[in-house]
Design a protein around this motif. Structure first.
Motif, PDB file in Angstrom:
ATOM      1  N   LYS A 185       8.249  -3.614 -21.851  1.00  0.00           N
ATOM      2  CA  LYS A 185       9.140  -3.164 -19.955  1.00  0.00           C
ATOM      3  C   LYS A 185       9.534  -3.856 -20.282  1.00  0.00           C
ATOM      4  N   GLU A 186       9.550  -5.047 -20.147  1.00  0.00           N
ATOM      5  CA  GLU A 186      10.764  -6.001 -20.308  1.00  0.00           C
ATOM      6  C   GLU A 186      11.917  -5.992 -21.175  1.00  0.00           C
ATOM      7  N   LYS A 187      11.346  -5.112 -21.623  1.00  0.00           N
ATOM      8  CA  LYS A 187      13.283  -4.235 -22.247  1.00  0.00           C
ATOM      9  C   LYS A 187      13.899  -3.687 -21.565  1.00  0.00           C
ATOM     10  N   THR A 188      12.886  -3.010 -20.720  1.00  0.00           N
ATOM     11  CA  THR A 188      13.930  -1.223 -20.171  1.00  0.00           C
ATOM     12  C   THR A 188      13.996  -2.080 -18.999  1.00  0.00           C
ATOM     13  N   TRP A 189      13.328  -3.139 -18.541  1.00  0.00           N
ATOM     14  CA  TRP A 189      13.924  -4.014 -16.903  1.00  0.00           C
ATOM     15  C   TRP A 189      15.119  -4.225 -17.479  1.00  0.00           C
ATOM     16  N   ILE A 190      15.614  -5.358 -18.822  1.00  0.00           N
ATOM     17  CA  ILE A 190      16.703  -6.173 -18.927  1.00  0.00           C
ATOM     18  C   ILE A 190      18.171  -4.527 -19.017  1.00  0.00           C
ATOM     19  N   VAL A 191      17.461  -3.800 -19.681  1.00  0.00           N
ATOM     20  CA  VAL A 191      18.677  -2.970 -19.967  1.00  0.00           C
ATOM     21  C   VAL A 191      19.397  -2.338 -18.595  1.00  0.00           C
ATOM     22  N   LYS A 192      17.814  -1.580 -17.875  1.00  0.00           N
ATOM     23  CA  LYS A 192      18.344  -1.373 -16.297  1.00  0.00           C
ATOM     24  C   LYS A 192      19.448  -2.227 -15.597  1.00  0.00           C
ATOM     25  N   HIS A 193      19.292  -3.587 -15.570  1.00  0.00           N
ATOM     26  CA  HIS A 193      20.131  -4.161 -14.808  1.00  0.00           C
ATOM     27  C   HIS A 193      21.244  -4.649 -15.113  1.00  0.00           C
ATOM     28  N   MET A 194      21.485  -4.583 -16.721  1.00  0.00           N
ATOM     29  CA  MET A 194      22.756  -4.796 -17.087  1.00  0.00           C
ATOM     30  C   MET A 194      23.807  -3.985 -17.318  1.00  0.00           C
ATOM     31  N   TYR A 195      22.803  -2.862 -16.949  1.00  0.00           N
ATOM     32  CA  TYR A 195      24.336  -1.510 -16.355  1.00  0.00           C
ATOM     33  C   TYR A 195      24.182  -2.181 -15.478  1.00  0.00           C
ATOM     34  N   ARG A 196      23.276  -2.542 -14.069  1.00  0.00           N
ATOM     35  CA  ARG A 196      23.852  -2.468 -12.562  1.00  0.00           C
ATOM     36  C   ARG A 196      24.748  -3.760 -12.208  1.00  0.00           C
ATOM     37  N   LEU A 197      24.651  -4.854 -13.555  1.00  0.00           N
ATOM     38  CA  LEU A 197      24.960  -6.169 -12.411  1.00  0.00           C
ATOM     39  C   LEU A 197      25.808  -6.604 -14.057  1.00  0.00           C
ATOM     40  N   GLU A 198      26.330  -5.609 -14.822  1.00  0.00           N
ATOM     41  CA  GLU A 198      27.134  -5.537 -16.102  1.00  0.00           C
ATOM     42  C   GLU A 198      27.080  -6.570 -16.474  1.00  0.00           C
TER      43      GLU A 198
END
Length: 319
Positions: free
Chosen positions: A9-22
């Motif tokens: 769940k934490e890994k998925t959170w990181i990936v999702k926000h990395m694509y948004r925040l760069e």
């Protein structure tokens, strides 16, 4: 404080926000705000993103391909037997035939002391060539005894063919052995391509000069007259230098020999020269056993595409 292992769940959170925040630092700030004050470090975030972009998943997925196999003595013996009987066998072929991974093959041949040796390209020799080569070497060594500085006063010249696609890919012609076998490949040297001339002496290189077409007596004498000799005249103490070229047909033309007799009286090496050059002997001149190999290693580092435009123009000396 050491971080706990990231869950899915934490890994998925990181990936999702990395694509948004760069940027990882932006993800860390959001993590501290929304989750806790102990965000994952930037290296962990980058590694997770690299893994996701490579596999499409945040799960720990085994890499594709044949799994690394357990290496037993029987497998080692089989690899050793194959490399001794067929030393030109490729690693990929070994991996396929024995059904083991490439990394296992590498580990085995290293543990057995095998090393990959690249064959050297040599000219094909005729039956009487070795005797002539020995005679030349003995004569040259005799001259060195009388004049130890002779090596410093010879300009060794040669032409080479540069091709966009190599005539023989030696990097695909590996020979496996525990000691250097000095493997060679006999090759007929008359192949088409861009013809380049250069002269090399103990201190520097003269050239390169690019021929527009096949080297003829006329194009060769033009190069000597218009390009080489003006540069040679700038060499200090040039009247003591000797000039060497091989037995190529263009070099043997009477106009070329007359030119050499005038510019280098009794001081040129070649067919019918003061010192006769033996046929098919590239390994006796620095241009062949060093210069061309050095330059081609640089030229062939990248694949080049043929381009139109002017060719054959002389270039300034290599420093």
């Amino acid at each position: 404080m050491a971080r706990h292992q990231l869950n899915v769940k934490e890994k998925t959170w990181i990936v999702k926000h990395m694509y948004r925040l760069e940027y990882p630092i932006n993800v860390q700030r959001l993590w501290s705000k929304e989750i806790n004050n102990n965000p994952p470090d930037r290296k962990t975030i980058r590694s997770l993103m690299h893994k996701f972009e490579q596999t499409g998943s945040v799960l720990n997925i085994d890499p594709p391909g044949r799994p690394v196999s357990v290496i037993g003595q029987e497998t080692k013996d089989e690899v050793s037997s194959i490399l001794k009987e067929k030393p030109r066998t490729s690693l990929r072929q070994l991996s396929t035939d024995l059904n083991i991974s490439m990394s296992s093959v590498r580990h085995i041949y290293k543990s057995l002391g095998f090393k990959p040796y690249i064959p050297r390209l040599i000219h094909e020799l005729n039956e009487d060539d070795p005797d002539r080569r020995i005679e030349y070497c003995e004569t040259f060594l005799s001259l060195l005894k009388d004049d130890s500085d002779l090596m410093y006063r010879v300009i060794w010249s040669d032409e080479a063919v540069f091709k966009l696609n190599g005539h023989i890919n030696r990097h695909n012609s590996v020979y496996w052995a525990t000691q250097n076998p000095n493997v060679t490949i006999d090759q007929a040297m008359q192949v088409e391509g861009l013809i380049v001339w250069a002269g090399i002496r103990y201190q520097d290189v003269i050239g390169p000069y690019f021929f527009e077409t096949t080297v003829t007596s006329q194009s060769y004498i033009k190069m000597l007259d218009d390009y080489f000799y003006p540069l040679f005249c700038d060499v200090p103490d040039n009247e003591s230098f000797s000039f060497m070229h091989d037995r190529a047909p263009a070099h043997y033309a009477s106009i070329v020999r007359d030119w050499l007799d005038e510019k280098f009286p009794a001081r040129w090496i070649g067919r019918r020269g003061a010192l006769d050059w033996p046929a098919r002997s590239p390994d006796l001149t620095p241009a062949d056993f060093f210069l061309w190999g050095y330059l081609k290693d640089i030229v062939y580092q990248k694949k080049h595409r043929a381009q139109g435009g002017e060719s054959g123009s002389p270039r300034s000396p290599i420093p």
